[in-house]
Design a protein around this motif. Sequence first.
Motif, mmCIF file in Angstrom:
data_model
loop_
_atom_site.group_PDB
_atom_site.id
_atom_site.type_symbol
_atom_site.label_atom_id
_atom_site.label_comp_id
_atom_site.label_asym_id
_atom_site.label_seq_id
_atom_site.Cartn_x
_atom_site.Cartn_y
_atom_site.Cartn_z
ATOM 1 N N MET A 1 0.795 -1.290 0.092
ATOM 2 C CA MET A 1 0.068 0.037 0.042
ATOM 3 C C MET A 1 0.824 1.207 0.093
ATOM 4 S SD MET A 1 -3.148 -0.695 -0.317
ATOM 5 C CE MET A 1 -2.613 -2.028 -1.403
ATOM 6 N N PRO A 2 0.282 2.272 -0.368
ATOM 7 C CA PRO A 2 1.233 3.762 -0.644
ATOM 8 C C PRO A 2 1.568 4.100 0.787
ATOM 9 C CG PRO A 2 -1.172 4.361 -0.981
ATOM 10 C CD PRO A 2 -1.259 2.436 -0.560
ATOM 11 N N ARG A 3 2.712 4.700 0.796
ATOM 12 C CA ARG A 3 3.395 5.372 1.638
ATOM 13 C C ARG A 3 2.860 6.874 1.460
ATOM 14 N NH1 ARG A 3 8.811 6.155 1.352
ATOM 15 N NH2 ARG A 3 8.655 5.531 -0.555
ATOM 16 N N ARG A 4 2.936 7.725 2.803
ATOM 17 C CA ARG A 4 2.406 9.159 2.737
ATOM 18 C C ARG A 4 3.295 9.886 1.597
ATOM 19 N NH1 ARG A 4 1.092 13.302 7.524
ATOM 20 N NH2 ARG A 4 0.902 14.974 5.983
ATOM 21 N N ILE A 5 4.471 9.606 1.450
ATOM 22 C CA ILE A 5 5.357 10.331 0.561
ATOM 23 C C ILE A 5 4.705 10.200 -1.005
ATOM 24 C CG2 ILE A 5 6.984 8.774 0.125
ATOM 25 C CD1 ILE A 5 7.470 12.525 -0.553
ATOM 26 N N GLU A 6 4.413 8.912 -1.277
ATOM 27 C CA GLU A 6 3.914 8.505 -2.557
ATOM 28 C C GLU A 6 2.416 9.255 -2.771
ATOM 29 O OE1 GLU A 6 3.882 4.132 -3.223
ATOM 30 O OE2 GLU A 6 5.488 4.180 -1.421
ATOM 31 N N LEU A 7 1.469 9.355 -1.647
ATOM 32 C CA LEU A 7 0.134 9.853 -1.755
ATOM 33 C C LEU A 7 0.480 11.285 -1.864
ATOM 34 C CD1 LEU A 7 -1.637 7.880 0.836
ATOM 35 C CD2 LEU A 7 -2.137 7.857 -1.425
ATOM 36 N N GLU A 8 1.602 11.635 -1.511
ATOM 37 C CA GLU A 8 1.565 13.394 -1.446
ATOM 38 C C GLU A 8 1.986 13.644 -3.169
ATOM 39 O OE1 GLU A 8 4.670 14.367 1.437
ATOM 40 O OE2 GLU A 8 3.329 14.498 3.180
ATOM 41 N N VAL A 9 2.818 12.870 -3.369
ATOM 42 C CA VAL A 9 3.269 13.244 -4.830
ATOM 43 C C VAL A 9 2.105 13.017 -5.664
ATOM 44 C CG1 VAL A 9 4.446 12.264 -6.908
ATOM 45 C CG2 VAL A 9 5.768 12.412 -4.723
ATOM 46 N N LEU A 10 1.260 12.053 -5.538
ATOM 47 C CA LEU A 10 0.020 11.830 -6.599
ATOM 48 C C LEU A 10 -0.734 12.941 -6.337
ATOM 49 C CD1 LEU A 10 -0.557 8.162 -6.419
ATOM 50 C CD2 LEU A 10 0.280 9.504 -8.040
ATOM 51 N N ALA A 11 -0.999 13.491 -5.180
ATOM 52 C CA ALA A 11 -1.876 14.661 -4.804
ATOM 53 C C ALA A 11 -1.539 16.075 -5.504
ATOM 54 C CB ALA A 11 -2.105 14.821 -3.271
ATOM 55 N N THR A 12 -0.142 16.319 -5.609
ATOM 56 C CA THR A 12 0.571 17.566 -6.012
ATOM 57 C C THR A 12 1.062 17.618 -7.388
ATOM 58 O OG1 THR A 12 1.346 17.312 -3.651
ATOM 59 C CG2 THR A 12 2.341 18.810 -5.351
ATOM 60 N N ILE A 13 1.456 16.520 -8.165
ATOM 61 C CA ILE A 13 1.823 16.429 -9.310
ATOM 62 C C ILE A 13 1.140 16.866 -10.301
ATOM 63 C CG2 ILE A 13 1.347 14.217 -9.696
ATOM 64 C CD1 ILE A 13 3.736 13.737 -11.132
ATOM 65 N N ASP A 14 1.783 17.908 -11.104
ATOM 66 C CA ASP A 14 1.065 18.383 -12.197
ATOM 67 C C ASP A 14 2.044 17.763 -13.478
ATOM 68 O OD1 ASP A 14 -0.693 20.385 -11.278
ATOM 69 O OD2 ASP A 14 0.817 21.796 -10.958
ATOM 70 N N ARG A 15 1.192 17.574 -14.512
ATOM 71 C CA ARG A 15 2.047 16.769 -15.845
ATOM 72 C C ARG A 15 3.292 17.666 -16.211
ATOM 73 N NH1 ARG A 15 0.560 13.125 -19.410
ATOM 74 N NH2 ARG A 15 1.715 13.146 -21.462
ATOM 75 N N GLY A 16 4.335 16.849 -15.721
ATOM 76 C CA GLY A 16 5.513 17.337 -16.281
ATOM 77 C C GLY A 16 6.417 18.108 -15.250
ATOM 78 N N ASP A 17 5.927 17.971 -13.961
ATOM 79 C CA ASP A 17 6.892 18.363 -12.889
ATOM 80 C C ASP A 17 8.088 17.679 -12.645
ATOM 81 O OD1 ASP A 17 5.203 20.331 -11.803
ATOM 82 O OD2 ASP A 17 4.273 18.899 -10.504
ATOM 83 N N THR A 18 9.142 18.426 -12.372
ATOM 84 C CA THR A 18 10.648 17.861 -12.339
ATOM 85 C C THR A 18 10.653 17.239 -10.773
ATOM 86 O OG1 THR A 18 11.715 19.661 -11.603
ATOM 87 C CG2 THR A 18 11.522 19.355 -14.012
ATOM 88 N N ILE A 19 11.770 16.479 -10.597
ATOM 89 C CA ILE A 19 11.783 16.117 -8.981
ATOM 90 C C ILE A 19 12.227 17.308 -8.184
ATOM 91 C CG2 ILE A 19 13.588 14.794 -7.830
ATOM 92 C CD1 ILE A 19 11.820 12.870 -9.255
ATOM 93 N N SER A 20 13.094 18.260 -8.710
ATOM 94 C CA SER A 20 13.394 19.410 -8.173
ATOM 95 C C SER A 20 12.057 20.118 -7.583
ATOM 96 C CB SER A 20 14.195 20.362 -8.704
ATOM 97 O OG SER A 20 14.607 21.455 -8.138
ATOM 98 N N GLU A 21 11.377 20.506 -8.563
ATOM 99 C CA GLU A 21 9.723 21.277 -8.559
ATOM 100 C C GLU A 21 9.045 20.544 -7.442
ATOM 101 O OE1 GLU A 21 9.588 23.088 -13.007
ATOM 102 O OE2 GLU A 21 8.633 21.354 -12.541
ATOM 103 N N LEU A 22 8.907 19.227 -7.463
ATOM 104 C CA LEU A 22 8.288 18.367 -6.580
ATOM 105 C C LEU A 22 8.659 18.661 -5.066
ATOM 106 C CD1 LEU A 22 7.193 15.431 -8.544
ATOM 107 C CD2 LEU A 22 5.645 16.806 -7.556
ATOM 108 N N ALA A 23 9.808 18.574 -5.083
ATOM 109 C CA ALA A 23 10.784 18.445 -3.889
ATOM 110 C C ALA A 23 10.382 20.084 -3.173
ATOM 111 C CB ALA A 23 12.322 18.410 -3.768
ATOM 112 N N THR A 24 10.392 20.770 -3.919
ATOM 113 C CA THR A 24 10.089 22.279 -3.531
ATOM 114 C C THR A 24 8.862 22.435 -3.187
ATOM 115 O OG1 THR A 24 11.738 23.230 -4.906
ATOM 116 C CG2 THR A 24 10.116 24.820 -4.069
#
Length: 306
Positions: A1-24
């Motif tokens: 099952m997903p960890r919190r960080i995975e759910l955070e990424v799925l909740a936040t991600i816009d198409r084409g975000d970079t790793i750096s942008e997501l980290a910020t």
Amino acid sequence: MPRRIELEVLATIDRGDTISELATKLDHSESYLSRGVGDLVEKGLVYTERDGRRKRVVPSDSRAVELYQDFVRQHSHIDFPELLTGKALQVLYFLDEPRTVAEIAEQSDNYRNTVNRVLKRFRDRGLVGVDDGRYDFNADFDRLHKFARQFTHHLHRQRLEAVASKGTILWENYDEFLAQTETEIDANGFHETGLSRFAAFDLQFLLTDHRYYVYSDEPDTLSPAELCCHTLLVDDSSRYRSYCLLLLSHVNVDEDDIRTQATKYDLEDEIIALLRYLETHGDVTDDRLPEWDEFQKLAAEYEIET
């Protein structure tokens, strides 16, 4: 099952975000974020694309991702990544109708205290209510159950496709599924089932080109009750019912076990009909069961006493 960080990424991600942008956006280190994205890639929930020296993260077209992101947008005031960790998705999976804590605990194989803690979190946030001891969703939050089902189905599909390029899921629950394939599977967790396994009880039948496997963390020794249920899920025709009758006549089947398995696979009516047929020597009304004299002839061919 997903960890919190995975759910955070799925909740936040816009198409084409970079790793750096997501980290910020999420206020995490790039290394931590990268590990979370890697887990999502492995699950088939996102994929990455190279853009020069940068790596862009793109959500997959999985229905589970679509449902989750739509829900997060509509209820942005709720911290779903925190809410859906731990046993939450498992409880949601079995909340397909108003249920008591005891019912959910039994179906999900969890302690009642565990289910109580999850439901309390949901209730504190207004997602569920309780009436006469039965919990049910408020408003449109029943879509969380659909998300849990879609998410689980997606993971099952990923697990199957990793070992069989062509496969069909015939039945599934939270942590198990029954699949039909065209090739042999030799992988941890996959246990061959269906008519081919009847040979272990000295019952040999003409087999099709298809193979059948149940995925489960349980030991690979399948009981006759389980084999019977799996066979009926594969094919509920008169011929396959007759094969199950042969197995039930030939081996000592624990009646409590077969009734438990029948409930698990939603085959109560079918299994009760088979048991009743054997108890009464065919004195049942069911077009999918053979006449008793026909079954006796079939049993004699396999040297089985009826």
